[in-house]
Design an enzyme around this catalytic site. Sequence first.
Site, PDB file in Angstrom:
ATOM      1  N   ALA A 288       0.026  -6.197   3.017  1.00  0.00           N
ATOM      2  CA  ALA A 288      -1.164  -6.470   2.201  1.00  0.00           C
ATOM      3  C   ALA A 288      -0.798  -6.456   0.717  1.00  0.00           C
ATOM      4  O   ALA A 288      -1.267  -7.295  -0.061  1.00  0.00           O
ATOM      5  CB  ALA A 288      -2.257  -5.448   2.501  1.00  0.00           C
ATOM      6  N   GLY A 289       0.073  -5.515   0.343  1.00  0.00           N
ATOM      7  CA  GLY A 289       0.494  -5.415  -1.057  1.00  0.00           C
ATOM      8  C   GLY A 289       1.173  -6.684  -1.544  1.00  0.00           C
ATOM      9  O   GLY A 289       0.970  -7.138  -2.671  1.00  0.00           O
TER      10      GLY A 289
ATOM     11  N   GLU B  18       0.741   0.838  -4.312  1.00  0.00           N
ATOM     12  CA  GLU B  18       1.325   2.001  -3.613  1.00  0.00           C
ATOM     13  C   GLU B  18       1.411   1.619  -2.148  1.00  0.00           C
ATOM     14  O   GLU B  18       0.389   1.541  -1.464  1.00  0.00           O
ATOM     15  CB  GLU B  18       0.410   3.226  -3.774  1.00  0.00           C
ATOM     16  CG  GLU B  18       0.256   3.718  -5.195  1.00  0.00           C
ATOM     17  CD  GLU B  18       1.478   4.425  -5.725  1.00  0.00           C
ATOM     18  OE1 GLU B  18       2.487   4.548  -4.999  1.00  0.00           O
ATOM     19  OE2 GLU B  18       1.439   4.842  -6.890  1.00  0.00           O
TER      20      GLU B  18
ATOM     21  N   LYS C  26     -13.297  -0.475  -2.993  1.00  0.00           N
ATOM     22  CA  LYS C  26     -13.458  -0.952  -1.613  1.00  0.00           C
ATOM     23  C   LYS C  26     -12.729  -0.006  -0.672  1.00  0.00           C
ATOM     24  O   LYS C  26     -11.511  -0.059  -0.520  1.00  0.00           O
ATOM     25  CB  LYS C  26     -12.918  -2.366  -1.429  1.00  0.00           C
ATOM     26  CG  LYS C  26     -13.397  -2.942  -0.089  1.00  0.00           C
ATOM     27  CD  LYS C  26     -12.472  -3.974   0.496  1.00  0.00           C
ATOM     28  CE  LYS C  26     -11.234  -3.423   1.120  1.00  0.00           C
ATOM     29  NZ  LYS C  26     -11.445  -2.528   2.275  1.00  0.00           N
TER      30      LYS C  26
ATOM     31  N   GLU D 271       8.348   1.224   9.152  1.00  0.00           N
ATOM     32  CA  GLU D 271       7.353   2.296   9.038  1.00  0.00           C
ATOM     33  C   GLU D 271       6.513   2.326  10.314  1.00  0.00           C
ATOM     34  O   GLU D 271       5.932   1.323  10.707  1.00  0.00           O
ATOM     35  CB  GLU D 271       6.455   2.046   7.824  1.00  0.00           C
ATOM     36  CG  GLU D 271       5.472   3.175   7.615  1.00  0.00           C
ATOM     37  CD  GLU D 271       4.527   2.929   6.444  1.00  0.00           C
ATOM     38  OE1 GLU D 271       3.887   1.864   6.417  1.00  0.00           O
ATOM     39  OE2 GLU D 271       4.439   3.800   5.571  1.00  0.00           O
TER      40      GLU D 271
ATOM     41  N   CYS E 269       2.209   7.944   3.726  1.00  0.00           N
ATOM     42  CA  CYS E 269       3.220   6.975   3.300  1.00  0.00           C
ATOM     43  C   CYS E 269       4.565   7.602   2.946  1.00  0.00           C
ATOM     44  O   CYS E 269       5.605   7.009   3.180  1.00  0.00           O
ATOM     45  CB  CYS E 269       2.678   6.220   2.104  1.00  0.00           C
ATOM     46  SG  CYS E 269       2.053   7.341   0.844  1.00  0.00           S
TER      47      CYS E 269
ATOM     48  N   GLY F  48      -1.905   0.790   0.288  1.00  0.00           N
ATOM     49  CA  GLY F  48      -1.995   0.317   1.669  1.00  0.00           C
ATOM     50  C   GLY F  48      -0.652  -0.190   2.138  1.00  0.00           C
ATOM     51  O   GLY F  48       0.397   0.218   1.623  1.00  0.00           O
ATOM     52  N   SER F  49      -0.685  -1.095   3.080  1.00  0.00           N
ATOM     53  CA  SER F  49       0.554  -1.556   3.702  1.00  0.00           C
ATOM     54  C   SER F  49       1.333  -2.503   2.784  1.00  0.00           C
ATOM     55  O   SER F  49       0.770  -3.145   1.895  1.00  0.00           O
ATOM     56  CB  SER F  49       0.225  -2.274   5.011  1.00  0.00           C
ATOM     57  OG  SER F  49      -0.563  -3.407   4.735  1.00  0.00           O
ATOM     58  N   THR F  50       2.617  -2.604   3.056  1.00  0.00           N
ATOM     59  CA  THR F  50       3.475  -3.491   2.274  1.00  0.00           C
ATOM     60  C   THR F  50       3.038  -4.947   2.457  1.00  0.00           C
ATOM     61  O   THR F  50       3.033  -5.724   1.487  1.00  0.00           O
ATOM     62  CB  THR F  50       4.944  -3.286   2.686  1.00  0.00           C
ATOM     63  OG1 THR F  50       5.292  -1.926   2.369  1.00  0.00           O
ATOM     64  CG2 THR F  50       5.876  -4.235   1.964  1.00  0.00           C
TER      65      THR F  50
HETATM   66  P1  NAD Z   1      -3.768  -1.940   5.062  1.00  0.00           P
HETATM   67  O1  NAD Z   1      -2.918  -2.565   4.021  1.00  0.00           O
HETATM   68  O2  NAD Z   1      -4.028  -2.680   6.296  1.00  0.00           O
HETATM   69  O3  NAD Z   1      -5.212  -1.600   4.443  1.00  0.00           O
HETATM   70  C1  NAD Z   1      -5.368  -0.835   3.255  1.00  0.00           C
HETATM   71  C2  NAD Z   1      -6.606  -1.306   2.519  1.00  0.00           C
HETATM   72  O4  NAD Z   1      -6.401  -2.624   2.044  1.00  0.00           O
HETATM   73  C3  NAD Z   1      -7.863  -1.383   3.377  1.00  0.00           C
HETATM   74  O5  NAD Z   1      -8.967  -1.050   2.556  1.00  0.00           O
HETATM   75  C4  NAD Z   1      -7.901  -2.851   3.797  1.00  0.00           C
HETATM   76  O6  NAD Z   1      -9.206  -3.292   4.092  1.00  0.00           O
HETATM   77  C5  NAD Z   1      -7.367  -3.530   2.546  1.00  0.00           C
HETATM   78  N1  NAD Z   1      -6.665  -4.787   2.747  1.00  0.00           N
HETATM   79  C6  NAD Z   1      -5.867  -5.146   3.786  1.00  0.00           C
HETATM   80  N2  NAD Z   1      -5.341  -6.365   3.562  1.00  0.00           N
HETATM   81  C7  NAD Z   1      -5.790  -6.778   2.352  1.00  0.00           C
HETATM   82  C8  NAD Z   1      -5.574  -7.943   1.554  1.00  0.00           C
HETATM   83  N3  NAD Z   1      -4.791  -8.935   1.976  1.00  0.00           N
HETATM   84  N4  NAD Z   1      -6.185  -8.024   0.355  1.00  0.00           N
HETATM   85  C9  NAD Z   1      -6.965  -7.014  -0.098  1.00  0.00           C
HETATM   86  N5  NAD Z   1      -7.221  -5.892   0.617  1.00  0.00           N
HETATM   87  C10 NAD Z   1      -6.630  -5.775   1.828  1.00  0.00           C
HETATM   88  O7  NAD Z   1      -3.128  -0.518   5.325  1.00  0.00           O
HETATM   89  P2  NAD Z   1      -3.556   0.557   6.411  1.00  0.00           P
HETATM   90  O8  NAD Z   1      -2.860   0.246   7.669  1.00  0.00           O
HETATM   91  O9  NAD Z   1      -5.023   0.728   6.420  1.00  0.00           O
HETATM   92  O10 NAD Z   1      -2.943   1.866   5.729  1.00  0.00           O
HETATM   93  C11 NAD Z   1      -1.696   2.345   6.033  1.00  0.00           C
HETATM   94  C12 NAD Z   1      -0.650   1.823   5.047  1.00  0.00           C
HETATM   95  O11 NAD Z   1      -0.919   2.312   3.742  1.00  0.00           O
HETATM   96  C13 NAD Z   1       0.732   2.314   5.396  1.00  0.00           C
HETATM   97  O12 NAD Z   1       1.652   1.265   5.253  1.00  0.00           O
HETATM   98  C14 NAD Z   1       0.991   3.382   4.347  1.00  0.00           C
HETATM   99  O13 NAD Z   1       2.336   3.627   4.091  1.00  0.00           O
HETATM  100  C15 NAD Z   1       0.277   2.851   3.175  1.00  0.00           C
HETATM  101  N6  NAD Z   1      -0.013   3.931   2.232  1.00  0.00           N
HETATM  102  C16 NAD Z   1       0.675   4.000   1.055  1.00  0.00           C
HETATM  103  C17 NAD Z   1       0.458   5.049   0.171  1.00  0.00           C
HETATM  104  C18 NAD Z   1       1.209   5.172  -1.122  1.00  0.00           C
HETATM  105  O14 NAD Z   1       0.756   5.883  -1.998  1.00  0.00           O
HETATM  106  N7  NAD Z   1       2.341   4.510  -1.320  1.00  0.00           N
HETATM  107  C19 NAD Z   1      -0.490   6.018   0.473  1.00  0.00           C
HETATM  108  C20 NAD Z   1      -1.168   5.916   1.681  1.00  0.00           C
HETATM  109  C21 NAD Z   1      -0.924   4.863   2.544  1.00  0.00           C
END
Ligand code: NAD
Length: 483
Positions: A236-237, A254, A180, A386, A288, A232-234
């Site tokens: 969402a993680g 991640e 996705k 962040e 990130c 993605g973001s903390t």
């Molecule tokens: P985000 O968490 O909003 O979205 C990331 C992805 O997750 C998108 O595809 C989104 O549609 C999906 N998503 C969002 N909420 C979800 C949920 N509750 N359940 C399932 N899927 C969900 O993040 P963003 O703002 O798009 O990206 C930036 C973030 O990603 C920053 O915090 C950055 O630090 C982090 N990031 C981490 C790494 C790493 O390797 N540690 C690498 C790149 C980015």
Amino acid sequence: MTTIDYPELYLGGAWHRPTTADRIEVRSPATEEIIGSVPAGAPGDIDNAVAAARNAFDDPTGWATWHPKQRAEVLERLAAELESRAGETARRVTIQNGMPIWLAEQFEGGFPSILVRYFSDMMVNSAEVDTRPGMLGGTALVSRKPIGVVGAIVPWNVPQAITFLKLAPALAAGCTVVLKPAEETVLDAFLMAEAALAAGLPEGVLNVVPGGRELGAYLVEHPGIDKVSFTGSTAAGRAIAETCGRLLRPVTLELGGKSAAILLDDVDLGASMESLFAATLLNNGQICWLNTRVLAPRSRYGEVVDAITALASSLEIGDPLDPATKIGPLVSSRQRDRVEGYIAKGKAEGARLTTGGGRPALDSGWFVEPTVFADLDNTATIAREEIFGPVLSVIPFEDDEQALAIANDSDYGLGGTVWSSDIERASALASRVRSGTVGVNHYSNDPVAPFGGIKNSGMGRELGPEGLHAFQQLHTVYLPPAG
Ligand code: NAD
């Protein structure tokens, strides 16, 4: 301007009509114009994708059961197809998220095929079974099986490289995948689907369903998924980890970061500027692991502030498709609002703005000038949270121990760097930084070594053999004692 539009979704090894007529439109962050569209995935499409991936994985003579060498033949074709599209992949990422094109060529065009070959070779060269003479008279046969159907969820900031941190090891291991992508970066994901189709990936091995947060949550929770791999973001993680905890579903996370660059008192500033740029402001501040806290010795504080200020204010800002551009736009107006909110917060809390803080004089685009704050400590909001934009904080320290304490005083633990003319001194300090990865006098994610975070930066690792093991399940057969 011609737009890039796809009518169908890549599911089960072919293009299929989506279950709804909803669409995702993509805007260029530089021109603010619509540049393309794809079908918006719906729960019904996820159901179809998971069913295709499930059938492919459970097929008794399918992908998961093939010898790694057989899979390697297909993956070599995939690497070649990706390579032949590398230029267009880079261009698509740049026009969607504003990544400077020279960087997109390296990260997004170049890295995916390297990762596919790296993990495919690793799998071919892995021992199939580890035969262990038992302590109780028998023999234990230990092997690694593919973990199953993988739900992979990726962000928009480095979309293709991050996709392949997951896809390359998952496919090499024999897993099948439902990917996705984020809504902001779908056109590169569909080009990647074209590459998979041209490479002849067997039916159902890879499926791509784009959508937002709710669709991601639906995929995470889906009963047909065996493992979730998320970047993605903390926030969402955390939500994903809760679901996976309840379901006892393996998950790799991640997440975000707030890493520190520790500049020791013997740092050669002049020789370090290019590497410091790469470690602090790459991709418009939207990576990130970037070292957005620059820790400077009190004895050289003014000199470091001046150097970082000069670096930030000298960077070419503009059209990300221009190879001379160092800083492109942020991905969205929402992201620009967020970054500007942090800049306002920095000022309100009393930090001194030494450069940037505003928008460059350009006709269009969601740009923010590279921004540096000085005269703040590690308790400031901009030093703790962040920002995900080109905003740096230069924080003073008294001695190496205090520098380490400040670096480690963070809710995050993803990256970091130590800069010194004395490599031994720097690496001794680097070994005490509490984060998943630390660089000395530079930072780069080498494929051979595990990458990932601790604390709020996530759990699990990508890259290296550990990145392959994340998509494998250990399996033991106990043979009886002989005779
Ligand atoms: P985000 O968490 O909003 O979205 C990331 C992805 O997750 C998108 O595809 C989104 O549609 C999906 N998503 C969002 N909420 C979800 C949920 N509750 N359940 C399932 N899927 C969900 O993040 P963003 O703002 O798009 O990206 C930036 C973030 O990603 C920053 O915090 C950055 O630090 C982090 N990031 C981490 C790494 C790493 O390797 N540690 C690498 C790149 C980015």
